[in-house]
Scaffold this active site. Structure first.
Site, PDB file in Angstrom:
ATOM      1  N   SER A 107     -28.593 -74.213  78.792  1.00 16.00           N
ATOM      2  CA  SER A 107     -29.620 -73.296  79.317  1.00 16.00           C
ATOM      3  C   SER A 107     -30.339 -73.901  80.521  1.00 16.00           C
ATOM      4  CB  SER A 107     -30.633 -73.031  78.194  1.00 16.00           C
ATOM      5  OG  SER A 107     -31.817 -72.471  78.706  1.00 16.00           O
ATOM      6  N   TYR A 130     -31.146 -68.571  85.036  1.00 13.85           N
ATOM      7  CA  TYR A 130     -32.168 -67.538  85.202  1.00 13.85           C
ATOM      8  C   TYR A 130     -32.438 -67.412  86.684  1.00 13.85           C
ATOM      9  CZ  TYR A 130     -33.504 -67.327  80.316  1.00 13.85           C
ATOM     10  OH  TYR A 130     -33.499 -67.124  78.964  1.00 13.85           O
ATOM     11  N   THR A 156     -28.123 -64.734  83.113  1.00 15.57           N
ATOM     12  CA  THR A 156     -28.861 -63.896  82.167  1.00 15.57           C
ATOM     13  C   THR A 156     -29.536 -62.771  82.946  1.00 15.57           C
ATOM     14  OG1 THR A 156     -29.210 -65.730  80.661  1.00 15.57           O
ATOM     15  CG2 THR A 156     -30.721 -63.887  80.451  1.00 15.57           C
ATOM     16  N   LYS A 252     -24.740 -61.979  81.199  1.00  9.05           N
ATOM     17  CA  LYS A 252     -25.177 -61.912  79.796  1.00  9.05           C
ATOM     18  C   LYS A 252     -26.414 -61.039  79.637  1.00  9.05           C
ATOM     19  CE  LYS A 252     -26.943 -64.761  76.015  1.00  9.05           C
ATOM     20  NZ  LYS A 252     -28.398 -64.609  76.161  1.00  9.05           N
ATOM     21  N   HIS A 276     -30.274 -60.282  73.706  1.00  8.48           N
ATOM     22  CA  HIS A 276     -31.007 -61.550  73.766  1.00  8.48           C
ATOM     23  C   HIS A 276     -31.467 -61.961  72.347  1.00  8.48           C
ATOM     24  CE1 HIS A 276     -32.761 -64.081  77.146  1.00  8.48           C
ATOM     25  NE2 HIS A 276     -33.204 -64.698  76.079  1.00  8.48           N
ATOM     26  N   ARG A 279     -34.804 -60.610  71.140  1.00  6.01           N
ATOM     27  CA  ARG A 279     -35.999 -61.290  71.664  1.00  6.01           C
ATOM     28  C   ARG A 279     -36.599 -60.584  72.869  1.00  6.01           C
ATOM     29  NH1 ARG A 279     -35.841 -66.684  69.892  1.00  6.01           N
ATOM     30  NH2 ARG A 279     -36.595 -67.684  71.783  1.00  6.01           N
TER      31      ARG A 279
HETATM   32  C1  GLV Z   1     -35.363 -67.467  76.384  1.00  7.42           C
HETATM   33  O1  GLV Z   1     -34.277 -67.166  76.765  1.00  7.42           O
HETATM   34  C2  GLV Z   1     -35.876 -67.066  75.142  1.00  7.42           C
HETATM   35  O2  GLV Z   1     -35.339 -66.112  74.555  1.00  7.42           O
HETATM   36  O3  GLV Z   1     -36.842 -67.686  74.680  1.00  7.42           O
END
Ligand code: GLV
Length: 379
Positions: A107, A130, A156, A252, A276, A279
């Site tokens: 990440s 990101y 992402t 993604k 995600h 999330r």
């Molecule tokens: C970051 O990608 C998160 O979901 O905290």
């Protein structure tokens, strides 16, 4: 580790060993966690079709992802702050993945940097990106991933604002992080975790620290990150990134057929059907319910990976049966990491491999290519 017989065992152990704020950061979803829960519930509702008296003695879980041979249709998903689940967590998870011959994706928000991981492992890994407001920094990150010989870039695309995770706020996992007495007491009760973190190479965002002028400690880095979410993000940025990154690109965070069609037109090698891990947009459909229409629309023109609620080999089989090339797993391996470092991640992979292999035998298939809609019971 042998007594850890399923991912839930690893989860229970991780919960005891990892400070609550970090465990719940990985575990939780946004808002009412409806989408988080739907990811699991909808996978569990898919029933596998038991078949008998098929010779399954020659079965294999091998396949390819992005054209590369893998031992299992699984990749370890990018997880922020992985190195806070266990000291040097990203390096340990990457080593476990590479020993198992499956991809690991680092990440942007990792603790170990791209360079730390590249130095510590023998084979290439994937890097997740990101897009931040500071495009100069984004370009530099891509160049660092190129220099580290990363074998794919996973962009992402579903986080231009952050879905609120109530538990993070309650635990002080905010920007900037709050140092609370309750957290300190919790950490004091987890000495093996603390020792691992004390011995680890880093304790802050490794890809950012030292690369942004005037921004050094966790506090100022957290402020910097909070100011970097970019609401202007658009398909033009995908084009810009595709122009800088010479290798395979993975998009993604796609849940909608129209977006999948646009993704297929970018020339990306793969897309990940994902919400995600529940999330971001709470109230969005489960990932598994979004998979079949996307496969129908673009499955012949772009490789389709799947994530969202995968906790077992049976879940992997369900997603592959509905058209995914392979699955990404986040929490399942994070539980392993928290429970036992590299050995815990290796165990998580082994558990899922064995479950998939047995499920293949009991549904009467010998190869991953044979897993299709015929292994599912029509309800
Ligand atoms: C970051 O990608 C998160 O979901 O905290």
């Amino acid at each position: 580790m042998k007594t850890m017989t399923c991912i839930e065992d690893l989860r229970q152990t991780a919960r005891r060993r990892v400070p609550r704020a970090f465990f719940e950061y990985a575990e939780g979803g946004s808002y009412a966690e409806q989408t988080l829960n739907a990811n699991r519930a909808d996978l569990e509702a898919i029933k596998l079709r038991q078949r008998i008296l098929v010779d399954v003695s020659n079965r294999s879980t091998q396949t390819t992802i992005l054209g590369e041979p893998v031992s299992l249709p699984l990749a370890l998903a990018p997880i922020g702050l992985c190195g806070m689940q266990h000291g040097d967590g990203e390096i340990l998870a990457c080593r476990a993945a590479q020993e198992a011959n499956i991809p690991f994706c680092l990440s942007t928000m990792s603790i170990c940097s791209i360079e730390d991981v590249a130095q510590a492992v023998d084979k290439p890994f994937w890097f997740q990106l990101y897009v931040m407001k500071d495009r100069g920094f984004v370009r530099a990150l891509i160049e660092r991933a190129i220099a580290a010989k990363c074998s794919a870039l996973m962009l992402t695309v579903d986080l231009q604002v952050l879905g609120q995770r109530h538990r993070d706020i309650k635990n002080g996992m905010t920007v900037p992080p709050e140092l609370r007495i309750s957290n300190l007491i919790d950490i004091a009760r987890k000495p093996s975790w603390a020792l691992g973190i004390a011995r680890a190479k880093r304790r802050t965002f490794g890809n950012l620290a030292g690369h942004i002028r005037g921004v050094e400690n966790v506090n100022s880095l957290s402020y910097w990150i909070a100011g970097q979410f970019d609401e202007t993000l658009s398909w033009k940025d995908v084009e810009w990134i595709a122009g800088i990154w010479p290798g395979k690109l993975i998009l993604k965070g796609i849940l909608d057929v129209e977006d999948a069609r646009a993704a297929a037109k970018t020339g990306a090698a793969a897309l990940v059907v994902s919400n995600h891990g529940g999330r971001q947009l709470d109230g969005a459909p489960s990932s598994i319910s979004a998979l079949p229409p996307i496969v129908d629309a673009v499955g012949s023109s772009i490789e389709i990976l799947f994530d969202g609620g995968v906790r077992s080999g049976q879940d992997m089989m369900r997603a592959i049966a509905l058209g995914a090339r392979a699955c990404l797993s986040g929490r399942a391996y994070i539980y392993g990491l928290g429970a036992g470092g590299q050995a815990g991640v290796a165990r998580a992979i082994e558990i899922m491999r064995n479950e998939l292999s047995v499920s293949m035998a009991l549904t009467g298939v010998n190869s991953i290519d044979e897993i299709d809609g015929s292994v599912i019971v029509e309800m």
